[in-house]
Design a protein around this motif. Structure first.
Motif, mmCIF file in Angstrom:
data_model
loop_
_atom_site.group_PDB
_atom_site.id
_atom_site.type_symbol
_atom_site.label_atom_id
_atom_site.label_comp_id
_atom_site.label_asym_id
_atom_site.label_seq_id
_atom_site.Cartn_x
_atom_site.Cartn_y
_atom_site.Cartn_z
ATOM 1 N N LYS A 208 8.990 14.149 32.129
ATOM 2 C CA LYS A 208 8.573 14.360 30.741
ATOM 3 C C LYS A 208 7.074 14.133 30.559
ATOM 4 N N GLU A 209 6.549 13.176 31.293
ATOM 5 C CA GLU A 209 5.114 12.871 31.201
ATOM 6 C C GLU A 209 4.285 14.079 31.641
ATOM 7 N N ILE A 210 4.695 14.712 32.757
ATOM 8 C CA ILE A 210 3.993 15.885 33.271
ATOM 9 C C ILE A 210 4.166 17.070 32.322
ATOM 10 N N GLU A 211 5.399 17.263 31.870
ATOM 11 C CA GLU A 211 5.688 18.393 30.985
ATOM 12 C C GLU A 211 4.949 18.264 29.661
ATOM 13 N N ALA A 212 4.790 17.022 29.204
ATOM 14 C CA ALA A 212 4.119 16.802 27.917
ATOM 15 C C ALA A 212 2.676 17.267 27.977
ATOM 16 N N GLN A 213 1.999 16.993 29.100
ATOM 17 C CA GLN A 213 0.605 17.415 29.237
ATOM 18 C C GLN A 213 0.492 18.937 29.228
ATOM 19 N N ASN A 214 1.375 19.594 29.996
ATOM 20 C CA ASN A 214 1.353 21.061 30.051
ATOM 21 C C ASN A 214 1.659 21.676 28.686
ATOM 22 N N GLU A 215 2.639 21.127 28.040
ATOM 23 C CA GLU A 215 3.044 21.664 26.738
ATOM 24 C C GLU A 215 1.948 21.502 25.696
ATOM 25 N N GLU A 216 1.181 20.425 25.820
ATOM 26 C CA GLU A 216 0.103 20.180 24.865
ATOM 27 C C GLU A 216 -0.942 21.288 24.947
ATOM 28 N N TYR A 217 -1.326 21.650 26.199
ATOM 29 C CA TYR A 217 -2.305 22.713 26.382
ATOM 30 C C TYR A 217 -1.764 24.068 25.905
ATOM 31 N N LEU A 218 -0.522 24.336 26.297
ATOM 32 C CA LEU A 218 0.081 25.616 25.907
ATOM 33 C C LEU A 218 0.246 25.721 24.392
ATOM 34 N N ALA A 219 0.587 24.615 23.792
ATOM 35 C CA ALA A 219 0.817 24.616 22.350
ATOM 36 C C ALA A 219 -0.452 24.936 21.586
ATOM 37 N N LEU A 220 -1.574 24.392 22.037
ATOM 38 C CA LEU A 220 -2.839 24.648 21.368
ATOM 39 C C LEU A 220 -3.201 26.124 21.430
ATOM 40 N N ASN A 221 -3.008 26.722 22.607
ATOM 41 C CA ASN A 221 -3.312 28.139 22.781
ATOM 42 C C ASN A 221 -2.414 29.017 21.910
ATOM 43 N N GLU A 222 -1.118 28.724 21.914
ATOM 44 C CA GLU A 222 -0.158 29.502 21.123
ATOM 45 C C GLU A 222 -0.388 29.336 19.630
ATOM 46 N N GLU A 223 -0.831 28.149 19.262
ATOM 47 C CA GLU A 223 -1.073 27.876 17.853
ATOM 48 C C GLU A 223 -2.199 28.764 17.315
ATOM 49 N N LEU A 224 -3.242 28.914 18.137
ATOM 50 C CA LEU A 224 -4.346 29.766 17.732
ATOM 51 C C LEU A 224 -3.906 31.233 17.618
ATOM 52 N N LYS A 225 -3.127 31.684 18.620
ATOM 53 C CA LYS A 225 -2.632 33.074 18.601
ATOM 54 C C LYS A 225 -1.715 33.325 17.392
ATOM 55 N N GLU A 226 -0.855 32.389 17.141
ATOM 56 C CA GLU A 226 0.116 32.544 16.059
ATOM 57 C C GLU A 226 -0.563 32.590 14.699
ATOM 58 N N THR A 227 -1.603 31.753 14.569
ATOM 59 C CA THR A 227 -2.339 31.740 13.295
ATOM 60 C C THR A 227 -2.984 33.088 13.041
ATOM 61 N N SER A 228 -3.548 33.669 14.077
ATOM 62 C CA SER A 228 -4.190 34.975 13.952
ATOM 63 C C SER A 228 -3.165 36.052 13.585
ATOM 64 N N ARG A 229 -2.030 36.038 14.272
ATOM 65 C CA ARG A 229 -0.983 37.036 14.001
ATOM 66 C C ARG A 229 -0.465 36.929 12.571
ATOM 67 N N LYS A 230 -0.289 35.689 12.130
ATOM 68 C CA LYS A 230 0.247 35.477 10.790
ATOM 69 C C LYS A 230 -0.696 36.019 9.721
ATOM 70 N N LEU A 231 -1.999 35.773 9.932
ATOM 71 C CA LEU A 231 -2.966 36.251 8.949
ATOM 72 C C LEU A 231 -2.979 37.770 8.874
ATOM 73 N N LEU A 232 -2.858 38.431 10.058
ATOM 74 C CA LEU A 232 -2.874 39.890 10.087
ATOM 75 C C LEU A 232 -1.639 40.511 9.433
ATOM 76 N N SER A 233 -0.483 39.884 9.694
ATOM 77 C CA SER A 233 0.768 40.480 9.200
ATOM 78 C C SER A 233 1.123 40.061 7.768
ATOM 79 N N LEU A 234 0.483 38.983 7.307
ATOM 80 C CA LEU A 234 0.857 38.464 5.998
ATOM 81 C C LEU A 234 0.603 39.482 4.895
#
Length: 821
Positions: free
Chosen positions: A416-442
């Motif tokens: 879980k310790e290892i997975e948490a670090q990976n997920e943190e990085y991935l989450a930040l990247n996806e969060e930025l992408k998702e925000t952009s998509r939401k603004l475009l489609s809204l």
């Protein structure tokens, strides 16, 4: 009142005595006026006539007109004395009763005394049974004395019915019963015995009657019987076990219940016995089985507990005691909650009810040890059931997995310790992408939602306005021409004309309602598909025949109807839902006929590999190309002008599209404005075997004399049934509640029950269920305005054999009756 105001107590007493004397004088004058010449009445008779409180006394002239009555006569009849004086005695009886059983004035004139029982009608209309004694007096007048015997008659009838019920219960009881006569100096002897007792002891009734207690119970147990004699004499019920002696001298164990009862003024002992031979054998067998499983339980290498249905520990294995550091006696009698860790009590509360339902359950939980620490266990519960299938105990087995869990927890924590670090990085990247998509489609979603909402509101408003018009139009035809039918001296031709219009309007209204119901079924997910083998050519020829007649009735006989089927040696048979296939074709052909004023309508099909493609072609008004994608949507028609000019709900094509999709196909249209349209739809080509079915010809079934129970609370609906069944000479019975239906089938052997579902109080499904419990083979057809599948299923679950939906068609009803009778 003023006369008494200023007088003393003594003066008041004197006045009361004077008034009393005056009352006696008036009474005597009354006697003198009416009875002084009656030599056959004594002074006591006079007083009885005037003051009688339990019998009504009437004096009348020779024609039966009352000239004097006592006070109780008013109480008995409900009429005042003034209303009775001058009334004829025949006024107390219904004319039908007098016609059947006239009053015998002729016998009274012959000086006969007449005593009989008759039913009078009181002023309030209620009937009352009285005993009448009538005679002629010496002056030629008549006297009649009436006594109310209605309660006495009811009590006699009730007593007789009670005795019959006791005899029926006594003689037909499954347990054997014996009634012993108590003798002062000797043993009780058999007074009576039921059929079960005679069969069990192998005696005839006359052989058993008079037998002593010692001749029926074994010697070693008869003392037990006498030991309970004192309790019996105190009115208590006594239960004990004894050996019953049969005629051949053999005996068997029995469980006996005894109580002193009264029959008339005499006391008897009533015993109820039950042979428990098999039970004793079963108990011995169970004890042996328990001993075997007890040994296995004691040798378990891991934890094991037996608990009752309340969670109380009844027994534990040595493995449980060792695992939790308890002694066996410390845990037996405790609730499971005392050894389950508080954190896992929710899991226990969730699983334990499922165990009580007979389901095996497993879970990993913590169990609390005696010192307060805990162990992790894999715990499995197994319900132990009785012969009747009821859960009596729960057997639980617990394996200690504490060490395994600790190792797994360490490994899991690292991962879980290892997975948490990976997920943190991935989450930040996806969060930025998702925000952009939401603004475009809204913005796009908001625009589309606004347009859809506006369009939906417009379509619904137009649909509701159109629906109001569509419903009111046939309703106007029905109500208007129904009113015209009430005109006096209307001609036969006009009656037929108006009736045809009413039927046509009714069918139009029913089609509208069916469309709305079908849409509701689609929304509720109740639009079911039932696949059967379907002969395509037969189905299309049936549609052709129907619409040939229908276009004439719609004043469109000049339009040519063409059926086009491929030339094949053998008629194709497909596996699909025949009803939905008909519904699609009927909607499309009906639309073509509605929008075509001249030319032709052609329909048919072709087989293309794995699909059958149907088409309906017309030379009607056509549809604009930009509207073709909208016509299959709900509430839509080609144009607003189409709605006004041709009518309709705008639901037919929506329903057709849904049916096609449910059948696994698709539907589309090609059209050119003012030239015509072609509608296509496909269904999967699932070949079905050519089949023939021997179907019993129900048309030959004779309904005459068959007993039919109609359960219907609406008098208009019942009158409709009576009218359409009149020509079949059936024996029709009618009740209007579920309770009455359940009772009447016990008394009459019906051939079929026609059951309305919507009834006052308990509904028709309740009545069907109760009737089927007693008469499983009695056919029941449910009839209701409910058209949804879940409502129909409720009736089938209650035991109904079939279901017919209102409005009911005569031919459909007759075919159903013939099917089940």
């Amino acid at each position: 009142m003023k006369f008494f105001i200023n007088k003393s107590k003594k003066e008041l007493i004197e006045e009361i005595e004077k008034l009393s004397q005056k009352n006696k004088e008036l009474k005597q004058r009354l006697h003198t006026t009416f009875f002084s010449n009656f030599k056959d009445l004594s002074q006591d008779d006079y007083d009885l006539i005037i003051d009688q409180e339990t019998d009504a006394v009437f004096k009348g002239d020779k024609n039966g007109n009352f000239i004097l009555v006592n006070e109780y006569a008013s109480k008995l009849t409900g009429y005042s004395e003034d209303e009775l004086i001058g009334m004829n005695i025949s006024g107390l009886f219904k004319s039908k009763i007098l016609a059947r059983k006239p009053l015998r004035f002729d016998l009274l004139q012959k000086e006969q005394v007449i005593k009989n029982q008759r039913e009078i009608t009181r002023k309030n209309g209620k009937k009352l049974l009285v005993e009448m004694t009538s005679k002629k007096l010496s002056d030629g007048s008549l006297i009649c004395i009436m006594k109310d015997i209605s309660k006495e008659n009811i009590l006699k009838k009730s007593l007789s019915e009670s005795e019959e019920r006791f005899k029926e219960i006594f003689n037909n009881a499954a347990d054997f019963m014996i009634i012993f006569k108590l003798n002062k100096k000797n043993q009780p002897t058999v007074y009576d015995a039921n059929i079960a007792a005679l069969n069990a002891l192998d005696f005839e009734k006359e052989e058993l009657t008079g037998k002593k207690v010692s001749e029926i119970f074994t010697a070693e147990n008869k003392s037990e019987y006498f030991k309970f004699s004192l309790k019996l004499m105190q009115g208590k019920r006594v239960s004990f076990k004894a050996e019953h002696i049969k005629k051949d001298g053999t005996s068997f164990p029995a469980e006996i219940s005894a109580k002193v009862i009264k029959i008339g003024n005499k006391k008897y002992v009533h015993t109820v016995s039950r042979d428990i031979s098999e039970r004793i054998k079963a108990e011995k067998k169970i004890r042996k089985s328990e001993e075997k499983y007890r040994l296995l339980f004691e040798l378990l290498p891991y934890g094991g507990e037996i608990v009752d249905t309340k969670g109380i520990i009844q027994d534990i294995s040595p493995g449980t005691a060792k695992m939790l550091n308890y002694k066996k006696e410390e845990l037996v009698g405790k609730h499971l909650s005392e050894i389950i860790h508080p954190e896992d009590m929710e899991e226990y509360k969730k699983k334990f009810p499922l165990l009580l339902q007979g389901k095996i359950q497993s879970a990993v939980i913590k169990m609390t040890k005696k010192d307060g620490t805990y162990v992790n266990v894999l715990r499995t519960g197994q319900p132990i059931k009785t012969d009747k299938g009821n859960v009596e105990y729960i057997l639980t087995l617990s394996v200690n997995i504490t060490d395994r869990i600790k190792a797994e927890e360490k490994l899991l924590a690292k991962n879980k310790e290892i997975e948490a670090q990976n997920e943190e990085y991935l989450a930040l990247n996806e969060e930025l992408k998702e925000t952009s998509r939401k603004l475009l489609s809204l913005n796009e979603e908001l625009v589309i939602a606004k347009e859809k909402a506006e369009e939906s509101n417009r379509l619904k408003s137009a649909f509701l306005a159109n629906m109001s018009h569509e419903i009111r139009t046939p309703m106007n035809g029905i109500l208007g021409f129904a009113q015209l039918l009430t005109i006096p001296d209307i001609s036969t031709e006009k009656i037929k004309e108006y009736t045809d219009i009413i039927n046509k309007s009714g069918n139009h209204l029913l089609n509208i309602i069916n469309d709305i119901i079908d849409i509701s079924k689609l929304d509720a997910g109740e639009f079911n598909i039932t696949k059967t083998p379907v002969y395509i050519n037969d189905l299309l020829e049936e549609q052709y025949t129907f619409f040939q007649s229908y276009k004439t009735s719609e004043q469109k006989h000049h339009i040519k109807l063409i059926l086009n089927t491929p030339n094949q040696k053998k008629e194709p048979v497909i596996y699909t839902d025949e009803t939905r296939l008909k519904q699609i074709l009927s909607n499309l052909i009906n639309n073509a006929l509605k929008f075509t004023e001249n030319g032709f309508i052609e329909f048919g099909y072709t087989i293309e590999k794995k699909t059958v493609k149907f088409y309906v072609k017309d030379t009607g008004i056509g549809i604009e190309k930009n509207k073709l994608s909208d016509i299959f949507e709900r509430f839509n028609q080609a144009t607003a002008a189409t709605e006004k000019l041709y009518g309709g709900t705008g639901l037919g094509l929506t329903i057709s599209k849904s049916c096609t999709q449910l059948l696994g196909g698709e539907i589309w249209a090609e059209s050119e404005l003012n030239k015509g349209s072609v509608f296509y739809f496909t269904v999967p080509y699932e070949k079905a075997k050519d089949y023939t079915t021997d179907i019993a010809d129900s048309s030959e079934t004779d309904l005459e004399g068959k007993k039919l129970l109609i359960v219907e609370d609406d008098p208009v609906n019942f009158a409709f049934f009576v009218e359409i069944l009149d020509e079949y000479n059936m024996d029709i019975h009618h009740v209007n509640t579920a309770a009455k239906a359940v009772e009447i089938v016990k008394d009459i052997d019906f051939d079929l029950v026609l059951m309305d579902i919507q009834l006052p109080g308990k509904d028709g499904n309740f009545a069907a269920y109760e009737i089927k419990k007693q008469f499983a083979d009695l056919p029941i057809i449910a009839q209701s305005a409910y058209a949804f599948e879940n409502e129909k299923q409720k009736s089938f679950d209650a035991g109904c054999n079939d279901y017919i939906t209102k409005p009911i068609k005569k031919d459909e009803l007759i075919n159903l009756l013939k099917k089940y009778i």
